[in-house]
Write an enzyme that holds these catalytic residues in place. Structure first.
Site, mmCIF file in Angstrom:
data_model
loop_
_atom_site.group_PDB
_atom_site.id
_atom_site.type_symbol
_atom_site.label_atom_id
_atom_site.label_comp_id
_atom_site.label_asym_id
_atom_site.label_seq_id
_atom_site.Cartn_x
_atom_site.Cartn_y
_atom_site.Cartn_z
ATOM 1 N N THR A 117 0.818 -1.212 0.000
ATOM 2 C CA THR A 117 0.000 0.000 0.000
ATOM 3 C C THR A 117 0.849 1.259 0.000
ATOM 4 O OG1 THR A 117 -1.546 1.299 1.365
ATOM 5 C CG2 THR A 117 -0.102 -0.219 2.515
ATOM 6 N N TYR A 141 -1.859 0.191 9.952
ATOM 7 C CA TYR A 141 -2.105 -0.445 8.663
ATOM 8 C C TYR A 141 -0.867 -0.354 7.770
ATOM 9 C CZ TYR A 141 -3.707 -0.943 3.837
ATOM 10 O OH TYR A 141 -3.815 -1.317 2.522
#
Length: 328
Positions: A117, A141
């Site tokens: 990501t 995350y």
């Protein structure tokens, strides 16, 4: 030989499964259905309900299906939730990925493609951000994904596991043929939320923070069509099968849109107005993050075909109408 797709019943994974199937590949899907849907996987594709952290199960799948490559999508991915539930993210995203990598090494898997990501960059010092820029995640995350990147590189160096790490920017849209799309309940993705609001499925939507140092005070992101992202995975698999070196690529177009610009696009494409309220900033959200995509274009020959925000929104709208009509 086959390709194991983890999270293959989810949004991006289900698009990948269709693309592999369309290309004549043998595919097997592993998904615990915590956010995915069994109906999203074609009936003729072997499906196993289970967790990526179940090493006995994963090892059996690798052996039984003669798995040559793993495309690892399965993950938790809501940034604010990761701030409030960090240990859950480190378990599902990091610990379970460690288990997957170990199973791949022990099972003789040749190729591993990992869904990372842009959140690994945090608030980048420059925009667009390149793959060699220093990562500085602002959320658990992003940190959980960066840890997996490190494990994968180390495993590659020690055991020869060929890999490609793909750092996604903001994924949106749907299969142009409307076979599948973003179906997650209570999704937090901006375009999904805006589309649901435009279609009357939500009474309003919130803009989280209007005081960022951007052109209109709202966050700026690089939006990539899910079909182009899946094509990047296919290119990465072809690269590895051809003996290409393990590496990391950004997956974005190199062009950013603000939250307000996206909402205006949805309103224009849908032909309706929507109620928009302002809310405080969410934890873990960087002000602006846009991809430098020169590397993936040059080394993989990746050629996006849907680099148009209006088209991305139009496909998302069409899918949501179809999903709503079927009671989804």
């Amino acid at each position: 030989m086959s390709v194991l797709v983890t999270g293959g019943a989810g949004y991006i994974g289900s698009h990948m499964v269709l693309a592999l199937r369309d290309a004549g590949e043998r595919v097997v899907v592993l998904d615990n259905l915590s956010t995915g849907f069994r109906w999203a996987v074609p009936e003729d594709v072997p499906f196993v309900a289970g967790d990526t952290g179940d090493q006995a199960l994963v090892s059996r799948l690798i052996a039984e299906h003669d798995v040559e490559a793993i495309i690892h999508f399965a993950a938790s991915l809501v940034v604010p939730e990761s701030v409030s539930r960090p240990l859950a993210y480190y378990k599902n995203n990091t610990a379970n990925s460690r288990s997957m990598i170990e199973c791949a090494v022990e099972g003789g898997v040749e190729h591993f493609i990992f869904s990372s990501t842009a959140a690994v960059y945090g608030n980048p010092a420059r925009v667009p951000v390149g793959e060699d820029d220093a990562p500085a995640p602002m959320s658990p995350y992003g940190a959980s994904k960066l840890m997996t990147e490190t494990m994968l590189r180390d495993a590659s160096a020690a055991h020869g596991l060929g890999h490609v790490i793909l750092r996604y920017f903001n994924v949106a849209g749907a299969d142009p043929a409307l076979r599948i799309g973003q179906s997650t309940r209570d999704a937090t993705h901006l375009i999904k939320v805006a589309v649901e609001t435009a279609l009357g499925l939500r009474p309003k939507m919130d803009v989280y923070g209007t005081d960022y140092p951007t052109r209109d005070g709202t966050c700026v992101r690089d939006y990539i069509h899910v079909t182009d992202l899946v094509a990047a995975h296919a290119d990465a698999l072809r690269h590895l099968r051809g003996g290409g070196a393990s590496t990391t690529f950004n997956c974005g177009y190199g062009r950013g849109f603000s939250v307000l610009e996206v909402i205006e696009t949805v309103k224009r494409v849908a032909g309706v107005d929507v109620r928009v309220d302002t809310a405080p900033r969410r934890p873990g959200d960087p002000a602006e993050i846009v991809a430098s995509s020169d590397r993936i274009r040059a080394r993989l020959g990746w050629q996006p075909r849907h680099d148009d925000l209006d088209e991305i929104v139009a496909h998302a709208l069409a899918w949501q109408r179809k999903l709503s009509a079927r009671g989804g």
